[in-house]
Motif scaffolding. Structure first.
Motif, PDB file in Angstrom:
ATOM      1  N   ARG A 160     -16.748  21.424 -24.415  1.00 64.49           N
ATOM      2  CA  ARG A 160     -15.581  21.746 -25.235  1.00 64.49           C
ATOM      3  C   ARG A 160     -15.839  23.151 -25.759  1.00 64.49           C
ATOM      4  NH1 ARG A 160     -13.054  17.125 -28.315  1.00 64.49           N
ATOM      5  NH2 ARG A 160     -13.318  15.373 -26.923  1.00 64.49           N
ATOM      6  N   SER A 161     -14.955  24.088 -25.451  1.00 65.79           N
ATOM      7  CA  SER A 161     -15.234  25.496 -25.803  1.00 65.79           C
ATOM      8  C   SER A 161     -15.403  25.661 -27.319  1.00 65.79           C
ATOM      9  CB  SER A 161     -14.114  26.405 -25.284  1.00 65.79           C
ATOM     10  OG  SER A 161     -12.870  25.936 -25.736  1.00 65.79           O
ATOM     11  N   ALA A 209     -13.693  23.583 -20.415  1.00 64.72           N
ATOM     12  CA  ALA A 209     -14.295  24.771 -19.791  1.00 64.72           C
ATOM     13  C   ALA A 209     -15.625  24.385 -19.170  1.00 64.72           C
ATOM     14  CB  ALA A 209     -14.507  25.874 -20.829  1.00 64.72           C
ATOM     15  N   VAL A 210     -16.136  25.316 -18.330  1.00 66.47           N
ATOM     16  CA  VAL A 210     -17.460  25.126 -17.735  1.00 66.47           C
ATOM     17  C   VAL A 210     -18.293  26.350 -18.091  1.00 66.47           C
ATOM     18  CG1 VAL A 210     -18.748  24.969 -15.552  1.00 66.47           C
ATOM     19  CG2 VAL A 210     -16.624  23.669 -15.832  1.00 66.47           C
ATOM     20  N   VAL A 211     -19.536  26.101 -18.576  1.00 67.70           N
ATOM     21  CA  VAL A 211     -20.464  27.215 -18.826  1.00 67.70           C
ATOM     22  C   VAL A 211     -21.383  27.316 -17.617  1.00 67.70           C
ATOM     23  CG1 VAL A 211     -22.224  28.158 -20.364  1.00 67.70           C
ATOM     24  CG2 VAL A 211     -20.500  26.608 -21.253  1.00 67.70           C
ATOM     25  N   MET A 212     -21.560  28.529 -17.106  1.00 67.47           N
ATOM     26  CA  MET A 212     -22.421  28.710 -15.930  1.00 67.47           C
ATOM     27  C   MET A 212     -23.864  28.342 -16.279  1.00 67.47           C
ATOM     28  SD  MET A 212     -20.783  32.255 -14.622  1.00 67.47           S
ATOM     29  CE  MET A 212     -22.050  32.671 -13.456  1.00 67.47           C
ATOM     30  N   VAL A 213     -24.528  27.728 -15.300  1.00 65.77           N
ATOM     31  CA  VAL A 213     -25.888  27.240 -15.522  1.00 65.77           C
ATOM     32  C   VAL A 213     -26.830  28.380 -15.937  1.00 65.77           C
ATOM     33  CG1 VAL A 213     -26.671  27.415 -13.110  1.00 65.77           C
ATOM     34  CG2 VAL A 213     -27.624  25.644 -14.590  1.00 65.77           C
ATOM     35  N   GLU A 214     -26.530  29.599 -15.504  1.00 65.91           N
ATOM     36  CA  GLU A 214     -27.354  30.773 -15.832  1.00 65.91           C
ATOM     37  C   GLU A 214     -27.449  31.006 -17.340  1.00 65.91           C
ATOM     38  OE1 GLU A 214     -25.146  30.463 -13.452  1.00 65.91           O
ATOM     39  OE2 GLU A 214     -25.439  31.874 -11.805  1.00 65.91           O
ATOM     40  N   ARG A 229     -24.073  31.201 -24.215  1.00 66.51           N
ATOM     41  CA  ARG A 229     -22.867  32.039 -24.134  1.00 66.51           C
ATOM     42  C   ARG A 229     -21.638  31.210 -24.408  1.00 66.51           C
ATOM     43  NH1 ARG A 229     -21.722  36.584 -19.563  1.00 66.51           N
ATOM     44  NH2 ARG A 229     -23.493  37.816 -20.197  1.00 66.51           N
ATOM     45  N   SER A 230     -20.655  31.788 -25.063  1.00 66.70           N
ATOM     46  CA  SER A 230     -19.425  31.029 -25.312  1.00 66.70           C
ATOM     47  C   SER A 230     -18.496  31.146 -24.094  1.00 66.70           C
ATOM     48  CB  SER A 230     -18.733  31.561 -26.563  1.00 66.70           C
ATOM     49  OG  SER A 230     -18.364  32.902 -26.340  1.00 66.70           O
ATOM     50  N   VAL A 231     -17.512  30.267 -24.046  1.00 65.44           N
ATOM     51  CA  VAL A 231     -16.494  30.330 -22.979  1.00 65.44           C
ATOM     52  C   VAL A 231     -15.123  30.170 -23.613  1.00 65.44           C
ATOM     53  CG1 VAL A 231     -17.683  29.543 -20.884  1.00 65.44           C
ATOM     54  CG2 VAL A 231     -16.950  27.866 -22.578  1.00 65.44           C
ATOM     55  N   ASN A 232     -14.127  30.720 -22.945  1.00 66.75           N
ATOM     56  CA  ASN A 232     -12.742  30.497 -23.393  1.00 66.75           C
ATOM     57  C   ASN A 232     -12.243  29.197 -22.794  1.00 66.75           C
ATOM     58  OD1 ASN A 232     -12.415  32.942 -24.832  1.00 66.75           O
ATOM     59  ND2 ASN A 232     -12.293  34.004 -22.849  1.00 66.75           N
TER      60      ASN A 232
END
Ligand code: AMP
Ligand code: MG
Length: 443
Positions: free
Chosen positions: A74-75, A124-129, A144-147
């Motif tokens: 959840r962003s 949203a999806v956060v990249m594994v990196e 890192r946050s995501v929109n």
């Protein structure tokens, strides 16, 4: 010695500009009808023209699809970084996340792979990196946050079930094949390829497996044209070589007019033995132009004729008295008389015959696409004709540069084979400087 043709059957049409000639062909092409419909296996349809529209059989994508490997979240949970989220499970491509077990509530995340459906609750999806598993892998640290909406494609965002994805009249390339495959069309309806007669003329022209006499040349035009016809979506029918003699030429023209389109090469210039226009005139052909202000290819001829044997009418012919009385109207077919010089033959095919073949194949004729590149070496020429000169496009990455191929004129197929495009020179230019952006047509 050569003298001009007798003018007894002089065609009414004249020499027109390149643009006017092209427009005339396009106008006639609009009324040309494609052949019957047939059903073929999907891969056999490569290069064929669709006779049916192809629609999405379900939403595309059919589910909200992750576009990255990482964590569905959840962003709003990522307002403070780093954030620690509880890992509820994992969803792989091909798996449906069980909402009871694998969903994302506040403070939670689900491991997700590219191509997998987004679990309920996530936005949203956060990249594994940008993540690290901590402790026993039941918690993940997000850095890192995501929109909202990031790194997944919502269901139906590409197309909705029932949306038309490919129009009837579309020629199938690999991208269109991918679409047909993705909606489950293993067989598709396509138009029959138009049969295009190729008729080479000239007393000096011999078949390619013959040993040419001292003053003879092999019939390369029949082959280059047949190859161009195939490439344009037609089915070439190579006829016997016509000598520069009216009777046999007339017979072969009539044979060619039983196909959907007739392409002639040679015999359209002003020499004493250039008989093509005369014989077509004797067969009551209608001429739309009898030359274009271009080089190479100035003597090119375009017209139609209703005297061929058999075959279905592919052009709506005006109602004749016999048609009104119930008899079928005579089939009216288009023809092009292309100049015999091999480079002229190839260029005039591309400029004028290709759109007609496309139309007869069931496509909307495609516009010519002119690119631009910087000129590498100066061009000097004469004014008066629009020129399409064989040229070599080179340069690394985006730095395209072009220069004329060294050629000995319109018979020089060796130079043309080295070239990969034509530089287009407007009729009013005598000199074009190095560095100028010039239009070109790929070949
Ligand atoms: P024409 O348009 O008949 O005056 O021919 C112009 C030039 O093209 C002449 O040098 C011909 O020998 C050559 N030519 C004509 N027809 C062919 C062909 N089918 N294959 C190769 N060259 C040809
Ligand atoms: Mg000739």
């Amino acid at each position: 010695m050569s003298s001009p043709n007798p003018s007894s059957v002089a065609p009414p049409a004249g020499v027109v500009s390149f643009e006017a000639a092209r427009h005339l062909v396009e106008q006639h092409a609009v009324g040309a009808c494609p052949g019957e419909v047939e059903t073929v296996d999907l891969l056999a349809a490569l290069g064929r023209v669709l006779a049916e529209g192809i629609a999405a059989d379900r939403d595309f994508p059919p589910f909200a699809r992750a576009t990255r490997d990482g964590y569905a979240v959840r962003s709003a949970d990522l307002a403070q970084l780093p954030a620690q989220l509880q890992v509820m499970g994992e969803v792989k491509a091909g798996e449906w996340p069980d909402p009871g077990v694998c969903s994302v509530g506040p403070g939670q995340a689900v491991g997700i792979m590219t191509g997998a459906p987004l679990p309920a609750g996530a936005d949203a999806v956060v990249m594994v990196e940008y993540t690290a598993l901590t402790g026993t892998a039941v918690e993940v640290e997000i850095r890192r946050s995501v929109n909202p909406g990031e790194n997944f494609v919502p269901r139906g965002a590409e197309a909705r079930a029932g949306d038309l994805l490919l129009d009837r009249g579309r020629r199938l390339d690999h991208a269109a094949i991918a679409i047909a495959a993705s909606v489950g069309k293993s067989r598709v309806q396509v138009f029959r390829k138009p049969r295009v007669a190729v008729l080479s003329t000239g007393d000096e022209v011999v078949e390619i497996d013959a040993t040419p006499g001292q003053a003879e040349i092999r019939n390369s035009n029949s082959y280059s044209l047949a190859a161009q016809v195939q490439n344009a979506g037609g089915d070439p029918v190579r006829l016997a070589i016509a000598p520069d003699e009216r009777g046999r030429l007339r017979e072969l023209i009539k044979e060619g007019l039983s196909c959907d389109l007739l392409l002639l090469t040679g015999g359209v210039s002003m020499g004493k033995y250039d008989l093509v226009e005369q014989v077509l005139g004797e067969l009551n052909a209608e001429f739309y132009f009898t030359g274009a202000q271009i080089q190479p290819g100035r003597p090119v001829v375009f017209g139609s004729c209703s005297c061929g044997a058999g075959a279905l009418a592919r052009v709506p012919a005006p109602m004749s008295p016999s048609a009104r009385a119930g008899a079928p109207a005579p089939p009216k077919k288009y023809f092009f008389g292309l100049p015999g010089n091999p480079v002229s033959t190839m260029v005039t095919f591309e400029l004028f015959a290709r759109p007609m073949i496309q139309a007869l194949a069931g496509m909307t004729p495609q516009p010519l696409i002119f690119l631009r590149a910087r000129l590498k070496s100066e061009i000097r020429t004469k004014t008066g004709l629009k020129r399409f000169l064989p040229a070599v496009l080179s340069g690394e990455f985006e730095n395209a540069e072009v220069e004329l191929a060294r050629w000995q004129g319109s018979g020089d197929i060796a130079a043309l084979a080295q070239a990969n495009c034509y530089v287009v020179i407007p009729p009013d230019r005598e000199r074009i400087e190095v560095g100028e952006w010039v239009p070109l047509l790929m070949r």
